[in-house]
Scaffold this active site. Sequence first.
Site, mmCIF file in Angstrom:
data_model
loop_
_atom_site.group_PDB
_atom_site.id
_atom_site.type_symbol
_atom_site.label_atom_id
_atom_site.label_comp_id
_atom_site.label_asym_id
_atom_site.label_seq_id
_atom_site.Cartn_x
_atom_site.Cartn_y
_atom_site.Cartn_z
ATOM 1 N N GLY A 160 -18.310 -2.880 -0.295
ATOM 2 C CA GLY A 160 -18.241 -2.907 -1.893
ATOM 3 C C GLY A 160 -17.329 -1.906 -2.364
ATOM 4 N NE ARG A 161 -12.471 -3.290 -4.791
ATOM 5 C CZ ARG A 161 -12.738 -4.646 -4.988
ATOM 6 N NH1 ARG A 161 -14.309 -4.823 -5.131
ATOM 7 N NH2 ARG A 161 -12.106 -5.587 -4.696
ATOM 8 N N GLY A 162 -17.093 1.143 -1.224
ATOM 9 C CA GLY A 162 -17.945 2.264 -1.288
ATOM 10 C C GLY A 162 -19.252 2.299 -1.794
ATOM 11 C CG PHE A 163 -21.329 0.700 -5.702
ATOM 12 C CD1 PHE A 163 -22.252 1.490 -5.839
ATOM 13 C CD2 PHE A 163 -20.690 -0.081 -6.749
ATOM 14 C CE1 PHE A 163 -22.927 2.064 -7.375
ATOM 15 C CE2 PHE A 163 -21.073 0.128 -8.066
ATOM 16 C CZ PHE A 163 -22.008 1.208 -8.221
ATOM 17 C CB SER A 173 -21.106 4.153 1.716
ATOM 18 O OG SER A 173 -20.940 4.773 0.372
ATOM 19 C CE1 TYR A 187 -2.856 -3.146 0.254
ATOM 20 C CE2 TYR A 187 -3.530 -2.600 2.542
ATOM 21 C CZ TYR A 187 -3.596 -3.335 1.404
ATOM 22 O OH TYR A 187 -4.383 -4.363 1.610
ATOM 23 C CG HIS A 235 -1.247 -8.896 -0.291
ATOM 24 N ND1 HIS A 235 -1.004 -7.509 -0.402
ATOM 25 C CD2 HIS A 235 -2.598 -8.603 -0.330
ATOM 26 C CE1 HIS A 235 -1.771 -6.594 -0.421
ATOM 27 N NE2 HIS A 235 -2.791 -7.275 -0.696
ATOM 28 C CB SER A 288 -14.168 -4.530 -0.461
ATOM 29 O OG SER A 288 -12.915 -3.925 -1.121
ATOM 30 N N PRO A 289 -16.063 -4.487 2.675
ATOM 31 C CG PRO A 289 -16.142 -3.963 4.935
ATOM 32 C CD PRO A 289 -15.334 -4.048 3.899
#
Length: 327
Positions: free
Chosen positions: A207-210, A212, A56, A124, A204-205
Amino acid sequence: MEIRALGGQGLEVGAEGLGLMGMSAHYGATDETESLATIDRALALGVTLLDTAEGYGPFVNEQLLGKALRGRRDAAFIATKTGVEFTDDGAFRGHNGTPEYIRRSADRSLRHLGTDHIDLYYLHRVDPAVPVEESVGAMSELVTAGKVGHIGICEAAAGTIARAHAVHPLAAVQTEYSLFERGIEHDGVRETLRELGIGLVAYSPLGRGFLSGAVTSPDDFAADDFRRTDPRFQGENFDRNLAVVDRVRALAAEKGVTPSQLALAWTLHRGAVPIPGTKRRRYLEENVAATAVTLTDADLASIDAVAPHGVVSGDRYAPELMASLNG
């Protein structure tokens, strides 16, 4: 916050963790001051599992966490990752699960984190050129040496997880898991984790922000935000997925919670430790509040009706990254 067992080896962490990647990479502009304040607030709220990786940045995310924990190392449970190779000057080299690289990258991570031990060290990605037994064997040696407390693996197939666990007990498997991504319930991974007593850490619980509910257009993203190339955020896929989010939003409104809280509460109910990523305190506080949300049988049935397995449109990643999954 409730303390939750992570797997069957006696590990205990806060029920919800924090993914740090976006503080340094892949999600647009960064702000070190706010990121440090967010980590500080997370610890105050009982979030103990802090998730990073040498990739990262590379390296800068581990360095950020090291700075945040200076003088209070024992306040956090540090998880970081190896197996995706970078040179010391940050050049990407691809997968590398060789014992030599794992040993070298572990020492580098310890330097960047400013600590003498990593609590949870993940592979990873599985290197297709190296038997997973060799990679895990090297990680086991790090446990014996006291540099690592526990080991895990990310995005691996059920059979690979079992092979790795036979070399050294895995404390956790980290994989994508959310209302948008329920594949592990159907490919044998979830069953394998239960049988072997391995913890599930869900990245990503949201959905990468979707999930939210805050994403309304691909144009919302900065030019360097990787979601601009994510298939789920492209064209007709975006429109179909946004329709699912609208249905989740309606359920959340009926329950008096935010879409993020409903999605995280579902993941928690499924026995995972979610690590939603954020770089801002206000979203952190919203996410942590999900640990107090109780879902009834009726809630769960409604969620399953609007977000069943396979409801999402589009692959999780671009083709070249999809090839690295489920090793």
